[in-house]
Design a protein around this motif. Structure first.
Motif, PDB file in Angstrom:
ATOM      1  N   ILE A   1      -7.091   4.744  14.721  1.00  0.00           N
ATOM      2  CA  ILE A   1      -8.520   4.493  14.536  1.00  0.00           C
ATOM      3  C   ILE A   1      -9.377   5.469  15.335  1.00  0.00           C
ATOM      4  CG2 ILE A   1      -8.763   2.800  16.410  1.00  0.00           C
ATOM      5  CD1 ILE A   1     -10.586   1.186  14.482  1.00  0.00           C
ATOM      6  N   HIS A   2      -8.837   5.989  16.431  1.00  0.00           N
ATOM      7  CA  HIS A   2      -9.604   6.872  17.306  1.00  0.00           C
ATOM      8  C   HIS A   2      -9.364   8.354  17.016  1.00  0.00           C
ATOM      9  CE1 HIS A   2      -5.614   6.609  19.010  1.00  0.00           C
ATOM     10  NE2 HIS A   2      -5.865   7.685  19.745  1.00  0.00           N
ATOM     11  N   ARG A   3      -8.509   8.652  16.060  1.00  0.00           N
ATOM     12  CA  ARG A   3      -8.132  10.041  15.801  1.00  0.00           C
ATOM     13  C   ARG A   3      -8.976  10.654  14.692  1.00  0.00           C
ATOM     14  NH1 ARG A   3      -2.061   9.563  14.439  1.00  0.00           N
ATOM     15  NH2 ARG A   3      -2.517  11.630  13.581  1.00  0.00           N
ATOM     16  N   GLY A   4      -9.368  11.924  14.903  1.00  0.00           N
ATOM     17  CA  GLY A   4     -10.066  12.657  13.864  1.00  0.00           C
ATOM     18  C   GLY A   4      -9.103  13.122  12.792  1.00  0.00           C
ATOM     19  N   GLY A   5      -9.629  13.809  11.778  1.00  0.00           N
ATOM     20  CA  GLY A   5      -8.785  14.287  10.689  1.00  0.00           C
ATOM     21  C   GLY A   5      -8.300  13.151   9.810  1.00  0.00           C
ATOM     22  N   THR A   6      -7.194  13.362   9.127  1.00  0.00           N
ATOM     23  CA  THR A   6      -6.623  12.336   8.261  1.00  0.00           C
ATOM     24  C   THR A   6      -5.101  12.389   8.316  1.00  0.00           C
ATOM     25  OG1 THR A   6      -6.222  11.722   5.936  1.00  0.00           O
ATOM     26  CG2 THR A   6      -7.113  13.925   6.343  1.00  0.00           C
ATOM     27  N   MET A   7      -4.477  11.257   8.591  1.00  0.00           N
ATOM     28  CA  MET A   7      -3.025  11.186   8.667  1.00  0.00           C
ATOM     29  C   MET A   7      -2.364  11.457   7.314  1.00  0.00           C
ATOM     30  SD  MET A   7      -2.143   7.104   8.635  1.00  0.00           S
ATOM     31  CE  MET A   7      -0.475   7.429   8.110  1.00  0.00           C
ATOM     32  N   LEU A   8      -3.120  11.286   6.228  1.00  0.00           N
ATOM     33  CA  LEU A   8      -2.578  11.521   4.895  1.00  0.00           C
ATOM     34  C   LEU A   8      -2.771  12.967   4.440  1.00  0.00           C
ATOM     35  CD1 LEU A   8      -3.623   8.251   2.985  1.00  0.00           C
ATOM     36  CD2 LEU A   8      -1.334   8.910   3.766  1.00  0.00           C
ATOM     37  N   LEU A   9      -3.368  13.768   5.297  1.00  0.00           N
ATOM     38  CA  LEU A   9      -3.662  15.168   4.971  1.00  0.00           C
ATOM     39  C   LEU A   9      -4.642  15.253   3.800  1.00  0.00           C
ATOM     40  CD1 LEU A   9      -0.081  16.739   5.247  1.00  0.00           C
ATOM     41  CD2 LEU A   9      -1.731  16.254   7.071  1.00  0.00           C
ATOM     42  N   SER A  10      -5.208  16.418   3.628  1.00  0.00           N
ATOM     43  CA  SER A  10      -6.193  16.593   2.568  1.00  0.00           C
ATOM     44  C   SER A  10      -6.051  17.975   1.972  1.00  0.00           C
ATOM     45  CB  SER A  10      -7.609  16.392   3.122  1.00  0.00           C
ATOM     46  OG  SER A  10      -8.564  16.421   2.090  1.00  0.00           O
ATOM     47  N   ALA A  11      -6.462  18.102   0.734  1.00  0.00           N
ATOM     48  CA  ALA A  11      -6.386  19.395   0.059  1.00  0.00           C
ATOM     49  C   ALA A  11      -7.329  19.385  -1.134  1.00  0.00           C
ATOM     50  CB  ALA A  11      -4.964  19.673  -0.424  1.00  0.00           C
ATOM     51  N   ARG A  12      -7.752  20.552  -1.537  1.00  0.00           N
ATOM     52  CA  ARG A  12      -8.531  20.671  -2.765  1.00  0.00           C
ATOM     53  C   ARG A  12      -7.563  21.037  -3.890  1.00  0.00           C
ATOM     54  NH1 ARG A  12     -13.601  20.378  -0.706  1.00  0.00           N
ATOM     55  NH2 ARG A  12     -13.946  21.278   1.358  1.00  0.00           N
ATOM     56  N   CYS A  13      -7.809  20.486  -5.070  1.00  0.00           N
ATOM     57  CA  CYS A  13      -6.834  20.642  -6.153  1.00  0.00           C
ATOM     58  C   CYS A  13      -7.525  21.051  -7.449  1.00  0.00           C
ATOM     59  CB  CYS A  13      -6.059  19.336  -6.349  1.00  0.00           C
ATOM     60  SG  CYS A  13      -4.784  19.416  -7.624  1.00  0.00           S
ATOM     61  N   GLU A  14      -7.396  22.315  -7.810  1.00  0.00           N
ATOM     62  CA  GLU A  14      -8.004  22.814  -9.043  1.00  0.00           C
ATOM     63  C   GLU A  14      -7.333  22.206 -10.274  1.00  0.00           C
ATOM     64  OE1 GLU A  14     -10.730  24.759  -9.433  1.00  0.00           O
ATOM     65  OE2 GLU A  14     -10.981  24.501  -7.264  1.00  0.00           O
ATOM     66  N   GLU A  15      -6.024  21.961 -10.171  1.00  0.00           N
ATOM     67  CA  GLU A  15      -5.291  21.442 -11.328  1.00  0.00           C
ATOM     68  C   GLU A  15      -5.807  20.086 -11.763  1.00  0.00           C
ATOM     69  OE1 GLU A  15      -0.697  20.554 -12.845  1.00  0.00           O
ATOM     70  OE2 GLU A  15      -1.067  21.158 -10.764  1.00  0.00           O
TER      71      GLU A  15
ATOM     72  N   VAL B   1       0.845  -1.208   0.000  1.00  0.00           N
ATOM     73  CA  VAL B   1       0.000   0.000   0.000  1.00  0.00           C
ATOM     74  C   VAL B   1       0.875   1.250   0.000  1.00  0.00           C
ATOM     75  CG1 VAL B   1      -1.883   1.262   1.109  1.00  0.00           C
ATOM     76  CG2 VAL B   1      -1.764  -1.234   1.317  1.00  0.00           C
ATOM     77  N   CYS B   2       0.507   2.180  -0.863  1.00  0.00           N
ATOM     78  CA  CYS B   2       1.208   3.458  -0.958  1.00  0.00           C
ATOM     79  C   CYS B   2       0.240   4.566  -0.560  1.00  0.00           C
ATOM     80  CB  CYS B   2       1.702   3.668  -2.384  1.00  0.00           C
ATOM     81  SG  CYS B   2       2.688   5.151  -2.611  1.00  0.00           S
ATOM     82  N   GLY B   3       0.581   5.337   0.450  1.00  0.00           N
ATOM     83  CA  GLY B   3      -0.243   6.474   0.859  1.00  0.00           C
ATOM     84  C   GLY B   3       0.112   7.701   0.046  1.00  0.00           C
ATOM     85  N   ILE B   4      -0.903   8.387  -0.461  1.00  0.00           N
ATOM     86  CA  ILE B   4      -0.691   9.599  -1.252  1.00  0.00           C
ATOM     87  C   ILE B   4      -1.031  10.791  -0.366  1.00  0.00           C
ATOM     88  CG2 ILE B   4      -1.428  10.876  -3.305  1.00  0.00           C
ATOM     89  CD1 ILE B   4      -2.135   8.007  -4.458  1.00  0.00           C
ATOM     90  N   VAL B   5      -0.072  11.645  -0.125  1.00  0.00           N
ATOM     91  CA  VAL B   5      -0.199  12.734   0.841  1.00  0.00           C
ATOM     92  C   VAL B   5      -0.853  13.962   0.199  1.00  0.00           C
ATOM     93  CG1 VAL B   5       1.055  14.241   2.430  1.00  0.00           C
ATOM     94  CG2 VAL B   5       1.821  11.880   2.078  1.00  0.00           C
ATOM     95  N   ALA B   6      -1.842  14.518   0.894  1.00  0.00           N
ATOM     96  CA  ALA B   6      -2.521  15.761   0.476  1.00  0.00           C
ATOM     97  C   ALA B   6      -3.361  15.595  -0.777  1.00  0.00           C
ATOM     98  CB  ALA B   6      -1.526  16.897   0.307  1.00  0.00           C
ATOM     99  N   GLY B   7      -4.046  14.464  -0.874  1.00  0.00           N
ATOM    100  CA  GLY B   7      -5.025  14.267  -1.926  1.00  0.00           C
ATOM    101  C   GLY B   7      -4.478  14.322  -3.332  1.00  0.00           C
ATOM    102  N   TYR B   8      -5.273  14.917  -4.238  1.00  0.00           N
ATOM    103  CA  TYR B   8      -4.877  14.960  -5.644  1.00  0.00           C
ATOM    104  C   TYR B   8      -3.687  15.892  -5.874  1.00  0.00           C
ATOM    105  CZ  TYR B   8      -9.154  12.394  -6.651  1.00  0.00           C
ATOM    106  OH  TYR B   8     -10.134  11.427  -6.689  1.00  0.00           O
ATOM    107  N   THR B   9      -3.489  16.830  -4.964  1.00  0.00           N
ATOM    108  CA  THR B   9      -2.293  17.685  -5.059  1.00  0.00           C
ATOM    109  C   THR B   9      -1.040  16.832  -4.906  1.00  0.00           C
ATOM    110  OG1 THR B   9      -3.471  19.599  -4.159  1.00  0.00           O
ATOM    111  CG2 THR B   9      -1.063  19.626  -4.015  1.00  0.00           C
ATOM    112  N   GLY B  10      -1.047  15.937  -3.910  1.00  0.00           N
ATOM    113  CA  GLY B  10       0.080  15.034  -3.713  1.00  0.00           C
ATOM    114  C   GLY B  10       0.210  14.016  -4.813  1.00  0.00           C
ATOM    115  N   LEU B  11      -0.926  13.659  -5.428  1.00  0.00           N
ATOM    116  CA  LEU B  11      -0.883  12.708  -6.549  1.00  0.00           C
ATOM    117  C   LEU B  11      -0.136  13.329  -7.730  1.00  0.00           C
ATOM    118  CD1 LEU B  11      -1.728  10.078  -7.909  1.00  0.00           C
ATOM    119  CD2 LEU B  11      -3.935  11.135  -8.451  1.00  0.00           C
TER     120      LEU B  11
END
Length: 319
Positions: A61-75, A34-44
């Motif tokens: 499992i008990h933590r809120g948010g996301t360890m992989l971070l998230s972002a919106r990506c217009e590109e 498994v490969c984690g992609i950091v910050a959504g499509y921006t990281g992709l």
């Protein structure tokens, strides 16, 4: 399939970490890397990848948010951006992708699928506005956060004999407002799916005053109006002073409830199963407490529906 990727995109939601954990451990159980992609499509697009091991998802499992971070990506909404992301996946040897997020995230998954790359969507959004699933990851936790706020605000409303307006999230869906309003005993619930006339709202408030009611709670979904503007209208039409609480991003944080942890675990694991079966262009969900999956095309065609019987019930119980 020997290697898959996972990303979280758009607004974060409690339970995303539980879904990531399920994807990683289900895949490793089947000897898939498994490969984690950091910050959504921006990281992709930028190739910001990290290998995820069993220990990488320990104690999340008990933590809120996301360890992989998230972002919106217009590109990534452009064909050029989509092809960049696809090339990064191929360069990393990734053969399938699990996308955890909401409507915009699903559109990115659909775009990659149309380019021939298998993607599976997992519904992660507090708004509960994804088609073909009764519940999305994060909705239950956000709901409980709002109910807790309503209970506390009601104490003050009672003490000062005031009308309080509570503005909640939900984008263009009224699920958070409807469910929290019913559970919190709100006298008025205003949602996009049944936008009540302001004159009817004022009439109910006046009727309550006439029978001796000293305080009221109004829950309004952000997709209808801002709480501040609603308060001004009520003042103008009914001469009733209000106090406004905009709950904002507090609804997106916090430790996920047991329901969201179980939901995320079931859906994340099923997403991996679908990829291992050679399927793509689908999204998982819950219907009648059973895990289901539907094509992304079907999800975009079918608008999310809301049970207006709950609104009717709320009006009957808040007379």
């Amino acid at each position: 399939m020997k290697k898959i990727g996972v990303l979280t995109s758009g607004g974060d939601a409690p339970g995303m970490n539980a879904a990531i954990r399920a994807v990683v451990r289900k895949a490793i159980y089947h000897n898939v890397e498994v490969c984690g992609i950091v910050a959504g499509y921006t990281g992709l697009i930028s190739g910001h990848f990290r290998k995820l091991e069993l220990g990488s998802v320990g104690d999340i499992i008990h933590r809120g948010g996301t360890m992989l971070l998230s972002a919106r990506c217009e590109e990534f909404k452009t064909k050029e951006g989509q092809h960049k992301g696809l090339q990064q996946l191929k360069n990393a040897g990734i053969e399938g992708l699990v996308v955890i997020g909401g409507d915009g995230s699903y559109r990115g998954a659909k775009a990659l699928t149309e380019l021939g790359f298998p993607c599976i969507g997992v519904p992660g959004t507090i708004d509960n506005d994804i088609g073909c699933t009764q519940f999305t990851i994060g909705f239950d936790t956000a709901l409980n956060t709002v109910i807790d706020a309503i209970d506390k605000i009601r104490d003050t409303a009672n003490s000062h004999e005031r009308t309080f307006i509570i503005e909640v999230m939900g984008r263009n869906a009224g699920d958070i407002a409807l469910w929290s309003g019913l559970a919190g005993g709100a006298e008025t619930i205003i949602i996009p799916e049944d936008n009540d006339d302001i004159r009817h709202i004022c009439a109910r408030l006046k009727k309550g005053e006439e029978r001796g009611k000293k305080h009221s709670i109004i829950v309004v979904a952000e997709g209808v109006s801002s709480g501040i503007e609603l308060g001004k209208e009520i003042k103008q039409l009914a001469n009733i002073d209000t106090r406004v609480s905009v709950l904002g991003h507090i609804q997106r944080g916090g430790s996920p409830t047991a329901f969201d942890r179980v939901l995320a675990s079931r859906l994340g694991a099923r997403a991996v199963e679908l990829l291992l079966q050679g399927k793509g262009g689908r999204a998982v969900g819950m219907q009648n407490n059973q895990v289901s999956d539907h094509s992304l095309d079907e999800i975009f065609k079918g608008n999310h529906s809301i049970d207006l019987n709950l609104l009717t019930l709320s009006k009957e119980l808040s007379i």
